[in-house]
Design a protein around this motif. Structure first.
Motif, PDB file in Angstrom:
ATOM      1  N   ALA A   3      19.982  -4.116 -10.398  1.00  0.00           N
ATOM      2  CA  ALA A   3      18.566  -5.246  -9.037  1.00  0.00           C
ATOM      3  C   ALA A   3      17.737  -3.786  -8.426  1.00  0.00           C
ATOM      4  CB  ALA A   3      19.682  -4.935  -7.556  1.00  0.00           C
ATOM      5  N   VAL A  18      17.059  -8.497 -10.974  1.00  0.00           N
ATOM      6  CA  VAL A  18      15.978  -9.079 -12.048  1.00  0.00           C
ATOM      7  C   VAL A  18      15.998  -9.384 -12.950  1.00  0.00           C
ATOM      8  CG1 VAL A  18      13.430  -9.003 -11.806  1.00  0.00           C
ATOM      9  CG2 VAL A  18      14.421  -8.405  -9.293  1.00  0.00           C
ATOM     10  N   ARG A  55      16.885  -7.143  -4.574  1.00  0.00           N
ATOM     11  CA  ARG A  55      17.555  -8.651  -5.792  1.00  0.00           C
ATOM     12  C   ARG A  55      17.328  -7.992  -6.732  1.00  0.00           C
ATOM     13  NH1 ARG A  55      15.668 -12.461  -2.469  1.00  0.00           N
ATOM     14  NH2 ARG A  55      15.952 -11.982   0.116  1.00  0.00           N
ATOM     15  N   THR A  82      17.399 -19.173  -9.514  1.00  0.00           N
ATOM     16  CA  THR A  82      16.474 -18.304  -9.701  1.00  0.00           C
ATOM     17  C   THR A  82      15.536 -18.443  -8.271  1.00  0.00           C
ATOM     18  OG1 THR A  82      15.288 -20.445 -10.834  1.00  0.00           O
ATOM     19  CG2 THR A  82      16.349 -18.956 -11.607  1.00  0.00           C
ATOM     20  N   VAL A 141      13.776 -13.150  -9.632  1.00  0.00           N
ATOM     21  CA  VAL A 141      14.907 -12.747  -9.008  1.00  0.00           C
ATOM     22  C   VAL A 141      15.773 -13.816  -9.763  1.00  0.00           C
ATOM     23  CG1 VAL A 141      14.736 -12.935  -6.530  1.00  0.00           C
ATOM     24  CG2 VAL A 141      13.380 -11.662  -7.650  1.00  0.00           C
ATOM     25  N   ASP A 170       9.784 -10.592  -0.930  1.00  0.00           N
ATOM     26  CA  ASP A 170      10.457 -11.996  -0.675  1.00  0.00           C
ATOM     27  C   ASP A 170       8.613 -12.501  -0.541  1.00  0.00           C
ATOM     28  OD1 ASP A 170      12.295 -12.197  -1.674  1.00  0.00           O
ATOM     29  OD2 ASP A 170      13.493 -12.752   1.075  1.00  0.00           O
ATOM     30  N   VAL A 216      12.763  -5.454  -3.937  1.00  0.00           N
ATOM     31  CA  VAL A 216      11.504  -6.761  -4.254  1.00  0.00           C
ATOM     32  C   VAL A 216      11.315  -7.372  -2.767  1.00  0.00           C
ATOM     33  CG1 VAL A 216      11.384  -9.167  -4.998  1.00  0.00           C
ATOM     34  CG2 VAL A 216      12.723  -7.516  -6.313  1.00  0.00           C
ATOM     35  N   ILE A 247       8.283 -11.991 -11.218  1.00  0.00           N
ATOM     36  CA  ILE A 247       8.146 -10.349 -10.693  1.00  0.00           C
ATOM     37  C   ILE A 247       6.778 -10.239 -11.940  1.00  0.00           C
ATOM     38  CG2 ILE A 247       8.778  -8.085  -9.944  1.00  0.00           C
ATOM     39  CD1 ILE A 247       8.901 -10.926  -7.881  1.00  0.00           C
TER      40      ILE A 247
END
Length: 419
Positions: A56, A311, A309, A342, A351, A61, A59, A346
């Motif tokens: 993780a 990734v 998050r 998903t 994500v 949003d 991240v 990124i």
């Protein structure tokens, strides 16, 4: 023994030997086949895949929109008087300062108009002085009763007319001076000049249209539209104090992120009834003049405060009729298919909102060589992040491919995970 007897005996002997060979051949071939198949099975290597541990990271949003760049200031330069263009001292496409001279129109005619207006004003002022003296004289005579009221009224009217003539002459002089000033065209803003539409020697005037456009490119605006529902949700959250801090960014046509961070400049005061959207304007620094008006860009609105998050590399995600899925290697070294949900991209990652947990082993290369249920050999992309392999029978969660590493457990096969 007769010849017939000898011949019959040899024929019978040959037939018996042939029957023996035919009977023994299948058993011989069967034995060879079993030994060869067993050897091939024992010698065939397991397919190898490259994996990495699911991790993780922070991240923010974000939401994507299509935007278009606009200059923060735009001036279309036009001629306000007619005349022959004598000079164009600026270089096309270069930065110019505020007040810089762009065009010079032949001023001879306008200078003559100024001189004529000055002479007219002088004459009107002289007439005013004479008529004002007459008015005062008749005013005195009227007081002495040596002049009539009618004579005084005429003198007063002539003085008033002279005052009006002076004001009109002043206005003519001011207009003539303005026209003379308009013969020299300057830039009202600092910015970059465009391509000139006229050259020296041409007769230009108000009907010539735009001579050149000057654009202020630093800062530069980016205009995009949001849906009416998104706008209302944001305004309600803002009113309640729950609206998140937004960090605007843009991605250029070459898929590179622009290096400057922008800010929301304004939100339009109306909704476009044709599209149901409202325009939003962002402002970005543009010191290198990399952005120019008319470019289409991707607007990225991200939360200023990121959240943690999962990734994973985007190449690890596959798609079927049920949706996106990934391949993982469970504790027994076998491949499992895992449906995932998903989120945002990124850079070269994506994500994962649902379906994966930290520490699981994700197949990132060699996906085409394996199928769910196959036993594989794993090569970790980053050994420092290698998760521990846990015996599948020791953990009931292993069947779902989500077994947690158990400290001190020695795996039957596969590499040992680091801490």
């Amino acid at each position: 023994m007769t010849e017939a007897g000898i011949f019959a005996w040899e024929w019978t002997s040959r037939a018996m030997r042939l029957a023996l060979v035919v009977t023994a051949l299948p058993f011989f071939l069967s034995g060879c086949s079993d030994e060869s198949g067993t050897a091939d099975t024992e010698q065939a290597p397991l397919p190898s895949v490259v994996v990495e541990a699911v991790t993780a990271q922070d991240v923010a949003d974000q939401a994507d929109f299509v935007g278009r760049t606009e200059a923060s200031q735009r001036v279309d330069i036009r001629a306000r008087v007619a005349g022959t263009l004598l000079e164009r001292p600026f270089e096309e496409g270069e930065e110019i300062e505020k007040g810089a001279i762009l065009y010079k129109i032949d001023p001879a005619e306008f200078q003559a108009n100024v001189l004529a207006a000055e002479a007219k004003l002088t004459k009107a002022q002289a007439s005013l002085e004479e008529n004002e003296r007459n008015r005062k004289r008749y005013e005195t005579l009227l007081e002495r009763e040596t002049a009539s009221q009618a004579q005084y009224d005429i003198a007063k009217s002539q003085a008033d007319q002279s005052k009006a003539d002076v004001e009109a002459a002043k206005a003519d002089l001011e207009r003539a001076e303005l026209d003379l000033g308009y013969a020299t065209i300057t830039s009202p803003i600092a910015g970059r000049s465009g391509i000139s539409s006229v050259d020296v020697g041409n007769l230009i005037g108000p009907d010539s249209g735009v001579l050149v456009t000057v654009l202020d490119l630093d800062p530069i605006y980016v205009i995009f539209s949001v849906g009416e529902r998104d706008y209302l949700n944001f305004k309600e959250a803002d009113k309640a104090g729950d609206a998140p801090a937004i960090k605007p960014q843009i991605r250029l046509a070459n898929n590179e992120l622009y290096g400057q961070e922008g800010k929301i400049d304004l939100i339009d005061n109306k909704v476009d009834p044709a599209t149901g959207t409202i325009a939003v304007r962002l402002q970005f620094p543009n010191p290198d003049r990399l952005l120019v008006p008319g470019q289409y860009v991707s607007v990225l609105l991200s939360r200023a405060t990121p959240e943690e998050r999962i990734v994973i590399p985007q190449v690890a995600v596959q798609e079927n009729q049920a949706g996106p899925f990934v391949l993982i290697v469970n504790g027994a070294g076998r491949v499992e298919s895992r449906p995932v949900k998903t989120g945002d991209r990124i850079e070269d990652g994506i994500v994962v909102l649902e379906g994966l947990a930290e520490g699981e082993t994700l197949v990132v290369e060699g996906i085409q060589k394996v199928r769910p249920g196959a036993e594989v050999e794993t090569d970790f992309r980053d050994p420092a992040e290698t998760p521990e392999i846990v015996d599948e029978e020791a953990s009931p969660e292993a069947e779902a491919g989500q077994s947690d590493p158990t400290p001190g457990t020695e795996p039957d096969a596969g590499p040992q995970a680091g801490p």
